[in-house]
Design a protein around this motif. Structure first.
Motif, PDB file in Angstrom:
ATOM      1  N   ILE A 116       0.860  -1.196   0.000  1.00 54.13           N
ATOM      2  CA  ILE A 116       0.000   0.000   0.000  1.00 54.13           C
ATOM      3  C   ILE A 116       0.892   1.240   0.000  1.00 54.13           C
ATOM      4  N   PRO A 117       0.665   2.154  -0.955  1.00 46.22           N
ATOM      5  CA  PRO A 117       1.492   3.365  -0.984  1.00 46.22           C
ATOM      6  C   PRO A 117       1.364   4.160   0.329  1.00 46.22           C
ATOM      7  N   ILE A 118       2.493   4.701   0.778  1.00 47.26           N
ATOM      8  CA  ILE A 118       2.505   5.449   2.044  1.00 47.26           C
ATOM      9  C   ILE A 118       1.545   6.645   1.978  1.00 47.26           C
ATOM     10  N   SER A 119       1.355   7.165   0.766  1.00 47.81           N
ATOM     11  CA  SER A 119       0.475   8.343   0.646  1.00 47.81           C
ATOM     12  C   SER A 119      -0.947   8.023   1.136  1.00 47.81           C
ATOM     13  N   TRP A 120      -1.378   6.780   0.985  1.00 43.71           N
ATOM     14  CA  TRP A 120      -2.732   6.435   1.464  1.00 43.71           C
ATOM     15  C   TRP A 120      -2.799   6.374   2.988  1.00 43.71           C
ATOM     16  N   PHE A 121      -1.681   5.966   3.611  1.00 49.28           N
ATOM     17  CA  PHE A 121      -1.634   6.019   5.079  1.00 49.28           C
ATOM     18  C   PHE A 121      -1.709   7.482   5.522  1.00 49.28           C
ATOM     19  N   GLY A 122      -0.995   8.327   4.776  1.00 40.31           N
ATOM     20  CA  GLY A 122      -1.030   9.764   5.067  1.00 40.31           C
ATOM     21  C   GLY A 122      -2.441  10.305   4.915  1.00 40.31           C
ATOM     22  N   PHE A 123      -3.139   9.855   3.867  1.00 46.59           N
ATOM     23  CA  PHE A 123      -4.516  10.304   3.647  1.00 46.59           C
ATOM     24  C   PHE A 123      -5.392   9.935   4.848  1.00 46.59           C
ATOM     25  N   ALA A 124      -5.238   8.679   5.325  1.00 49.93           N
ATOM     26  CA  ALA A 124      -6.032   8.230   6.480  1.00 49.93           C
ATOM     27  C   ALA A 124      -5.719   9.098   7.711  1.00 49.93           C
ATOM     28  N   PHE A 125      -4.440   9.441   7.888  1.00 48.85           N
ATOM     29  CA  PHE A 125      -4.026  10.266   9.015  1.00 48.85           C
ATOM     30  C   PHE A 125      -4.653  11.665   8.941  1.00 48.85           C
ATOM     31  N   TYR A 126      -4.525  12.294   7.764  1.00 48.66           N
ATOM     32  CA  TYR A 126      -5.074  13.654   7.625  1.00 48.66           C
ATOM     33  C   TYR A 126      -6.599  13.641   7.751  1.00 48.66           C
ATOM     34  N   LEU A 127      -7.231  12.585   7.247  1.00 48.28           N
ATOM     35  CA  LEU A 127      -8.690  12.506   7.342  1.00 48.28           C
ATOM     36  C   LEU A 127      -9.122  12.399   8.808  1.00 48.28           C
ATOM     37  N   SER A 128      -8.368  11.619   9.582  1.00 47.52           N
ATOM     38  CA  SER A 128      -8.743  11.480  10.991  1.00 47.52           C
ATOM     39  C   SER A 128      -8.524  12.790  11.751  1.00 47.52           C
ATOM     40  N   VAL A 129      -7.425  13.479  11.442  1.00 47.04           N
ATOM     41  CA  VAL A 129      -7.173  14.774  12.111  1.00 47.04           C
ATOM     42  C   VAL A 129      -8.247  15.780  11.701  1.00 47.04           C
ATOM     43  N   PHE A 130      -8.564  15.794  10.398  1.00 44.19           N
ATOM     44  CA  PHE A 130      -9.577  16.733   9.911  1.00 44.19           C
ATOM     45  C   PHE A 130     -10.916  16.461  10.584  1.00 44.19           C
ATOM     46  N   SER A 131     -11.270  15.166  10.695  1.00 46.65           N
ATOM     47  CA  SER A 131     -12.552  14.804  11.305  1.00 46.65           C
ATOM     48  C   SER A 131     -12.596  15.262  12.759  1.00 46.65           C
ATOM     49  N   ALA A 132     -11.515  14.980  13.490  1.00 41.42           N
ATOM     50  CA  ALA A 132     -11.471  15.371  14.905  1.00 41.42           C
ATOM     51  C   ALA A 132     -11.609  16.883  15.040  1.00 41.42           C
ATOM     52  N   ALA A 133     -10.896  17.611  14.168  1.00 38.49           N
ATOM     53  CA  ALA A 133     -10.948  19.075  14.237  1.00 38.49           C
ATOM     54  C   ALA A 133     -12.332  19.585  13.825  1.00 38.49           C
ATOM     55  N   ALA A 134     -12.957  18.913  12.856  1.00 32.78           N
ATOM     56  CA  ALA A 134     -14.284  19.347  12.396  1.00 32.78           C
ATOM     57  C   ALA A 134     -15.308  19.215  13.528  1.00 32.78           C
ATOM     58  N   PHE A 135     -15.220  18.138  14.292  1.00 31.74           N
ATOM     59  CA  PHE A 135     -16.147  17.972  15.419  1.00 31.74           C
ATOM     60  C   PHE A 135     -15.891  19.029  16.489  1.00 31.74           C
ATOM     61  N   ALA A 136     -14.597  19.371  16.680  1.00 34.26           N
ATOM     62  CA  ALA A 136     -14.268  20.376  17.698  1.00 34.26           C
ATOM     63  C   ALA A 136     -14.771  21.754  17.275  1.00 34.26           C
ATOM     64  N   VAL A 137     -14.643  22.071  16.001  1.00 37.10           N
ATOM     65  CA  VAL A 137     -14.982  23.422  15.528  1.00 37.10           C
ATOM     66  C   VAL A 137     -16.488  23.567  15.307  1.00 37.10           C
ATOM     67  N   PHE A 138     -17.090  22.570  14.665  1.00 34.98           N
ATOM     68  CA  PHE A 138     -18.487  22.737  14.254  1.00 34.98           C
ATOM     69  C   PHE A 138     -19.496  22.159  15.244  1.00 34.98           C
ATOM     70  N   SER A 139     -19.048  21.283  16.151  1.00 27.57           N
ATOM     71  CA  SER A 139     -19.977  20.761  17.164  1.00 27.57           C
ATOM     72  C   SER A 139     -19.538  21.085  18.573  1.00 27.57           C
ATOM     73  N   GLU A 140     -18.434  21.820  18.667  1.00 27.04           N
ATOM     74  CA  GLU A 140     -17.851  22.164  19.963  1.00 27.04           C
ATOM     75  C   GLU A 140     -17.683  20.920  20.821  1.00 27.04           C
ATOM     76  N   ASP A 141     -17.292  19.840  20.169  1.00 30.81           N
ATOM     77  CA  ASP A 141     -17.052  18.594  20.874  1.00 30.81           C
ATOM     78  C   ASP A 141     -15.603  18.220  20.628  1.00 30.81           C
ATOM     79  N   ASP A 142     -14.756  18.426  21.635  1.00 33.21           N
ATOM     80  CA  ASP A 142     -13.321  18.251  21.403  1.00 33.21           C
ATOM     81  C   ASP A 142     -12.799  16.918  21.926  1.00 33.21           C
ATOM     82  N   ARG A 143     -13.697  15.940  22.150  1.00 27.82           N
ATOM     83  CA  ARG A 143     -13.219  14.655  22.685  1.00 27.82           C
ATOM     84  C   ARG A 143     -12.268  13.957  21.716  1.00 27.82           C
ATOM     85  N   LEU A 144     -12.648  13.946  20.426  1.00 31.49           N
ATOM     86  CA  LEU A 144     -11.765  13.307  19.439  1.00 31.49           C
ATOM     87  C   LEU A 144     -10.455  14.080  19.296  1.00 31.49           C
ATOM     88  N   LEU A 145     -10.580  15.418  19.317  1.00 30.49           N
ATOM     89  CA  LEU A 145      -9.393  16.252  19.122  1.00 30.49           C
ATOM     90  C   LEU A 145      -8.351  16.008  20.215  1.00 30.49           C
TER      91      LEU A 145
END
Lengths: 139, 250
Positions: free
Chosen positions: A52-81
């Motif tokens: 598996i290309p490393i770039s896809w692992f990177g994609f999974a990492f950025y997606l998880s960080v983005f998701s955690a940040a999105a919940f913190a910013v738009f739902s004011e729920d920072d548990r994932l963050l």
């Protein structure tokens, strides 16, 4: 926490673009305008893990960080963050390793990989640090 | 009572875990993060696709099938009626098999057919293909592109299976260069030059819109969907020359 979240959203979004670009360009020539050696780096034996290309692992990492940040910013729920510190630490250490591979083994640099390493480093420093012992009972 | 319900709700949220909570018990207002995530992935994908298409635009597609490209190496008379463009990889066995076929075609119709070679090294499959293309370009810098081109194809097995860095395919290419009487210092300078590599990559960019595998042939501006044999090429050339001759007779 909201400011951190917004910064992490932006950094992770850039990471998503970077890793998706490398995913799309897999197997095709990648224009290397800043550095020289994108081809060597992206087609080296270090560019995949278990096929598996490393770039896809990177994609999974950025997606998880983005998701955690999105919940913190738009739902004011920072548990994932609050948990992003650990994947960010892992990403930071892996990035150091990958930059080392480029510098000392391949002697070639890929601007998109270096960009991702910078983004991961920034995410690591911006992500909220765990407050060890905060919940320990007072004695 | 309201407080008890509220406390129960909070506990429920806690025990279901974040994903179960967001996916299962998510109040409508909480859908915002999911919408943002989906939009961000779509936007990032769109930007990535846009970036990846930069440099392989419609102009390049036209360029790919055009008779003369900036870095083209042409074999045969420049004003030949029939133009054959090959996108090839020096390490690809099929390209190696086509080498004598194309030589035969050019030999049969001197002045009538010209061959234009563009590099398309399949770097993922062929670890030495890029270096070989660079070697051909480097020999071209000293006016011996086709001589190196022939040697690379004729001795494909000698260097094709070598693994970089040891044994180094460059050593074989240097040996070829010496065999061709090239200045070895200049040859190695060209091999190391980013400009030489850029020329190969420019070919690859030009070929990207049309090349599905190597070799890909573009005959008189038409991309050939299949790989024809010598008889097919001969038949085509005969028909074209015949048509041209009968037209000129009229």
């Amino acid at each position: 926490m909201r400011t951190r979240g917004i910064i992490l959203l932006l950094l992770a979004f850039l990471g998503l673009v970077d890793t998706l670009y490398l995913g799309i360009k897999r197997g095709k020539p990648v224009p290397c305008s800043i550095t020289t050696g994108c081809e060597e780096v992206l087609n080296s034996e270090f560019s995949t893990v278990g096929g598996i290309p490393i770039s896809w692992f990177g994609f999974a990492f950025y997606l998880s960080v983005f998701s955690a940040a999105a919940f913190a910013v738009f739902s004011e729920d920072d548990r994932l963050l609050r948990w992003t510190f650990w994947p960010a630490l892992a990403g930071f250490l892996i990035s150091i390793g990958l930059v080392g591979v480029q510098a000392f083994i391949l002697h070639a640099y890929c601007q998109y990989c270096l960009g991702s390493a910078i983004l991961t480093t920034l995410i690591f420093f911006v992500s909220p640090k765990p407050s060890f012992g905060r919940n320990l009972p007072d004695n | 009572m309201a407080n008890i319900l509220q406390a129960g709700h909070e506990e429920c949220k806690y025990f279901l875990g974040s994903f179960g909570y967001y996916l299962g018990l998510m109040p409508t207002s909480k859908t915002a993060p999911l919408v943002v995530i989906i939009l961000a992935v779509l936007a990032a994908g769109g930007i990535a696709i846009f970036m990846s298409r930069q440099g392989s635009s419609a102009n390049d597609a036209a360029d790919a099938s055009s008779a003369v490209g900036q870095t083209a190496r042409v074999r045969g008379a420049a004003d030949a009626k029939i133009s054959l463009v090959e996108y090839g990889d020096y390490q690809c066995p099929t390209c190696g098999q086509y080498h004598p076929i194309l030589q035969e075609l050019l030999a049969r119709y001197p002045g009538k057919v010209k061959l234009e070679f563009h590099h398309f090294p399949l770097v993922q499959m062929h670890s030495n293909a890029m270096a070989a293309a660079i070697a051909a370009e480097s020999a071209g810098d000293q006016g011996k592109f086709w001589e190196m081109h022939d040697l690379l194809f004729e001795h494909q097995r000698q260097w094709g299976d070598l693994r970089n860095p040891s044994p180094n395919p460059e050593a074989v290419f240097l040996q070829f260069a010496l065999q061709l009487g090239l200045d070895s210092n200049k040859f190695m300078q060209s091999m190391r030059s980013p400009e030489t590599r850029d020329r190969v990559l420019a070919d690859v960019r030009r070929g990207n819109p049309i090349v599905k595998g190597t070799p890909t042939f573009v005959l008189d501006g038409q991309v050939l969907p299949n790989l024809p044999n010598l008889e097919w090429f001969v038949d085509y050339v005969e028909r074209q020359l015949g048509t041209t001759a009968s037209k000129s007779e009229k």
